[in-house]
Design a protein around this motif. Structure first.
Motif, PDB file in Angstrom:
ATOM      1  N   GLY A 112       1.246  18.596   6.305  1.00 26.31           N
ATOM      2  CA  GLY A 112       1.774  17.253   6.063  1.00 26.31           C
ATOM      3  C   GLY A 112       0.834  16.415   5.225  1.00 26.31           C
ATOM      4  O   GLY A 112       1.260  15.702   4.308  1.00 26.31           O
ATOM      5  N   ARG A 113      -0.443  16.478   5.506  1.00 24.30           N
ATOM      6  CA  ARG A 113      -1.420  15.690   4.736  1.00 24.30           C
ATOM      7  C   ARG A 113      -1.498  16.177   3.289  1.00 24.30           C
ATOM      8  O   ARG A 113      -1.626  15.379   2.357  1.00 24.30           O
ATOM      9  N   LEU A 114      -1.413  17.496   3.097  1.00 17.56           N
ATOM     10  CA  LEU A 114      -1.405  18.040   1.741  1.00 17.56           C
ATOM     11  C   LEU A 114      -0.220  17.516   0.951  1.00 17.56           C
ATOM     12  O   LEU A 114      -0.360  17.080  -0.206  1.00 17.56           O
ATOM     13  N   LEU A 115       0.942  17.537   1.561  1.00 20.49           N
ATOM     14  CA  LEU A 115       2.142  17.048   0.880  1.00 20.49           C
ATOM     15  C   LEU A 115       2.060  15.550   0.620  1.00 20.49           C
ATOM     16  O   LEU A 115       2.480  15.073  -0.439  1.00 20.49           O
ATOM     17  N   ALA A 116       1.539  14.791   1.577  1.00 20.22           N
ATOM     18  CA  ALA A 116       1.427  13.339   1.398  1.00 20.22           C
ATOM     19  C   ALA A 116       0.549  13.011   0.195  1.00 20.22           C
ATOM     20  O   ALA A 116       0.857  12.096  -0.586  1.00 20.22           O
ATOM     21  N   ARG A 117      -0.550  13.741   0.032  1.00 22.46           N
ATOM     22  CA  ARG A 117      -1.428  13.510  -1.124  1.00 22.46           C
ATOM     23  C   ARG A 117      -0.754  13.941  -2.425  1.00 22.46           C
ATOM     24  O   ARG A 117      -0.860  13.273  -3.450  1.00 22.46           O
ATOM     25  N   PRO A 153       5.285  13.329  -8.165  1.00 22.18           N
ATOM     26  CA  PRO A 153       6.456  13.307  -7.279  1.00 22.18           C
ATOM     27  C   PRO A 153       7.449  14.437  -7.526  1.00 22.18           C
ATOM     28  O   PRO A 153       7.951  15.041  -6.580  1.00 22.18           O
ATOM     29  N   SER A 154       7.774  14.729  -8.788  1.00 22.20           N
ATOM     30  CA  SER A 154       8.771  15.759  -9.072  1.00 22.20           C
ATOM     31  C   SER A 154       8.292  17.134  -8.604  1.00 22.20           C
ATOM     32  O   SER A 154       9.030  17.873  -7.933  1.00 22.20           O
ATOM     33  N   PHE A 155       7.061  17.480  -8.950  1.00 15.16           N
ATOM     34  CA  PHE A 155       6.498  18.754  -8.491  1.00 15.16           C
ATOM     35  C   PHE A 155       6.383  18.763  -6.968  1.00 15.16           C
ATOM     36  O   PHE A 155       6.588  19.801  -6.329  1.00 15.16           O
ATOM     37  N   SER A 156       6.058  17.613  -6.388  1.00 11.57           N
ATOM     38  CA  SER A 156       5.893  17.540  -4.937  1.00 11.57           C
ATOM     39  C   SER A 156       7.208  17.783  -4.217  1.00 11.57           C
ATOM     40  O   SER A 156       7.217  18.357  -3.116  1.00 11.57           O
ATOM     41  N   TRP A 211       2.410  13.979  -3.177  1.00 13.44           N
ATOM     42  CA  TRP A 211       3.473  13.053  -3.589  1.00 13.44           C
ATOM     43  C   TRP A 211       2.918  11.858  -4.362  1.00 13.44           C
ATOM     44  O   TRP A 211       3.599  11.294  -5.210  1.00 13.44           O
ATOM     45  N   GLY A 212       1.690  11.474  -4.071  1.00 13.14           N
ATOM     46  CA  GLY A 212       1.098  10.351  -4.796  1.00 13.14           C
ATOM     47  C   GLY A 212       0.681  10.692  -6.195  1.00 13.14           C
ATOM     48  O   GLY A 212       0.440   9.807  -7.020  1.00 13.14           O
ATOM     49  N   VAL A 213       0.576  11.989  -6.508  1.00 12.42           N
ATOM     50  CA  VAL A 213       0.101  12.431  -7.830  1.00 12.42           C
ATOM     51  C   VAL A 213       1.261  12.864  -8.726  1.00 12.42           C
ATOM     52  O   VAL A 213       1.373  12.421  -9.863  1.00 12.42           O
TER      53      VAL A 213
END
Length: 612
Positions: free
Chosen positions: A98-103, A109-112, A105-107
């Motif tokens: 979850g923390r990996l994904l949260a970080r 969004p589309s790839f996330s 998404w901030g960089v």
């Protein structure tokens, strides 16, 4: 065989087929609990076969045999895996992901989004998708609020990705486990954990691309209550001046005059607090500490002739009401939560969490302000409670892990036992995947390990067990057994073959899968799969074809729970959190169903050498 060649089934077979139709009808009734419908089906079977005995080839079918579903290997495995999944939720074992994904998404969004879909699908291949959705919902809500993008663009694709991933292994969903076990009971070679990974990987890749590139663009924008972050309830003081209505009156008189006013304290002087008892007499200079909406506070001020203060300043245009350290959150009732099957009043929700409840939302309802009668409504999985309170109180509720909390942060709960819980789950999966022990045994031992190491308490384990799942599985196993033993399954297979005479084996396979896909979006996916499996095997035997592709057609079709929110419990969670309408599932889910159906209709005949 033509329809004219069909023999008339025996009376017991006819009765069982009629009961099957009744069961499918009952399973679609939203107002009738699935547990009740399942119990009715089970009771009808045992009572009917006890009063009207049935024998086939000289062997009597005992009514009590229908209770064997309670001890079926597949049901034991399903329940044990549900409990083990709860251990991951309680310990926060998936928190690093979850923390990996949260970080991320901030960089980007589309790839996330693509990464989120892939991770959701991957984890759902081995863990029930409910904990995966519970992990990802707060993260996606948080990043959507921070970036100003609607959560509705990403929540449904994420939920569907977990359903797609769950199709890929024998333990990915309870449906997979049940179909594989029942098919093995009927003489079909047992599928190993990764035997149908290849077709799912190919079809799933197309589905993930659709969910990544197309679904967010055709999804209507829906708003959730959290998108307006203004506090709804304020703490304020009502200053009692001389000659006001409240001066010299009891608190009870003041409340009767003001309406539904809740006074938490009476401040007299600088340091003295008076207990807000109904017979407490109010004096000029007293300050009533109240919590309510801005409109209600202004009404209280007018009714009592009081002066409204926020902190120590009077409320006016220059000094409006404010709520320091207040935060909104949506509390979603999930499977295993103490709120499931209870009510806000009976569970003492507000007292336990020190939060103000603002509104209640249920799929198919409009968000409505909480009135007295709403506090007594029995809550179901997917219901959402809008609350407000101090950040510390909301964080504490999140740490307890009893409910799914959606707020404006990406804070995720974790405990020191999280690595241990993940290790136990990995051992469950690997021991079954390597063929060391059956999944029912490895999952049961894994649950014992989680209980022994305090990753789970017995209360958590009991809450993880879903009565609906247990009863629908037992009832469906009993129905499937009755269809088989009375010859009804063979008769239905003959009807299917007779009315599709001239259709290629690949076409029959495709038609059966589409029928299962339609059924699973109306009735329980487990019920559709367990009733369809013996019929599919009967069709294969009528045509002298291998049974495996027909069993997989049932398995894949019963997992295509995309087109309606009632098709699967995670759909209800996503629907409530994203503010979706029923039509939104049709809009996104029907194309996804057609994609998966078309892909499997091509792949299965090709892999098993069936002509089209």
């Amino acid at each position: 065989m033509t329809p004219a060649d069909l023999a008339t089934p025996n009376p017991h077979a006819i009765a069982v087929m009629l009961l099957t139709l009744v069961a499918l009808l009952l399973f679609t009734r939203e107002r009738l609990a699935l547990e009740t419908s399942s119990l009715f089906v089970l009771a009808a079977l045992v009572l009917g076969f006890e009063l009207f005995p049935f024998a086939r080839e000289g062997v009597r079918l005992h009514a009590t045999d229908f209770f064997l579903g309670f001890g079926h290997e597949a049901l034991v495995a399903v329940c044990a895996l549900m409990i083990a999944g709860q251990g991951l939720v309680r310990t926060g074992a998936l928190e690093p992901v979850g923390r990996l994904l949260a970080r991320a998404w901030g960089v980007a969004p589309s790839f996330s989004l693509l990464l989120t879909l892939l991770i959701g699908a991957l984890f759902s291949a081995f863990v029930n998708n409910v904990p995966i959705v519970v992990l990802l919902l707060p993260i996606l809500i948080s990043v959507s609020l921070r970036t100003g993008n609607p959560p509705s663009a990403v929540l449904m694709p994420m939920g569907f990705a977990t359903l797609v991933g769950g199709m890929s292994t024998t333990i990915g969903t309870s449906t997979n486990l049940l179909v594989v076990s029942v098919a093995a009971d009927l003489g079909v070679p047992r599928f190993e954990m990764f035997d149908f990974l290849l077709p799912v990987a190919i079809a799933g890749s197309v589905a993930i691309l659709y969910l990544w590139l197309i679904a967010p663009r055709i999804m209507p924008i829906r708003q959730t209550e959290l998108e307006d972050n203004r506090p709804r309830v304020f703490s304020a003081q009502l200053h009692i001046p001389e000659d006001s209505f409240a001066d010299g009156k009891t608190l009870s008189d003041a409340i009767d005059k003001a309406g539904d006013m809740k006074v938490s304290r009476i401040l007299r002087g600088e340091q003295t607090y008076v207990t807000p008892l109904p017979d407490a007499v109010l004096r000029a200079g007293d300050r009533l500490l109240v919590n309510d909406t801005a409109d209600n506070l202004k009404e209280f001020e007018s009714a009592l002739g009081a002066a409204l203060y926020s902190a120590n300043a009077p409320v006016d245009e220059d000094n409006p009401l404010h709520a320091d350290d207040q935060q909104l959150a949506e509390v979603v009732v999930t499977q295993g939560s103490s709120l499931e099957g209870s009510s806000l009043s009976r569970s003492h929700f507000a007292d336990n969490y020190q939060l103000l409840t603002l509104a209640l939302h249920r799929a198919g309802w409009q968000m409505q302000a909480l009135r007295a009668q709403v506090h007594d409504i029995r809550l179901r999985v997917g219901d959402v409670i809008l609350v407000q309170g101090a950040r510390d109180h909301i964080s504490e509720m999140k740490r307890r892990g009893d409910v799914l909390v959606l707020d404006a942060t990406a804070d995720l709960p974790t405990t020191r036992r999280a690595p241990l819980a993940m290790l136990i789950m990995a051992a469950i999966i690997l021991s079954a995947a390597l063929g060391l022990v059956p999944i029912a045994i490895s999952a049961l031992v894994g649950v014992l390990a989680m209980l022994a190491t305090n990753c789970l308490s017995w209360r958590d384990a009991v809450r993880a067990l879903n009565t609906q799942v247990v009863m629908i599985v037992v009832a469906s196993l009993a129905l499937g057994s009755a269809l088989l033993d009375t010859g009804a399954a063979d008769y239905l297979a003959q009807v299917f073959v007779a009315y599709t005479q001239g259709v290629s084996p690949g076409g029959l396979l495709s038609g059966l899968m589409l029928l299962m896909a339609l059924m699973t979006n109306i009735v329980s996916n487990n019920a559709a799969a367990l009733i369809g499996t013996p019929i599919a095997i009967g069709i294969a035997r009528q045509l002298n074809l291998p049974a495996e592709p027909f069993v997989l057609a049932v398995l894949f079709g019963a997992n295509m729970s995309y087109a309606t929110p009632i098709a699967y419990k995670t759909n209800l969670l996503v629907m409530s959190a994203g503010g979706y309408l029923f039509a939104d599932f049709l809009r996104i889910g029907i194309p996804l169903t057609l994609i998966m159906w078309a892909a499997f209709s091509w792949l299965l005949p090709m892999l098993y050498g069936l002509a089209w």
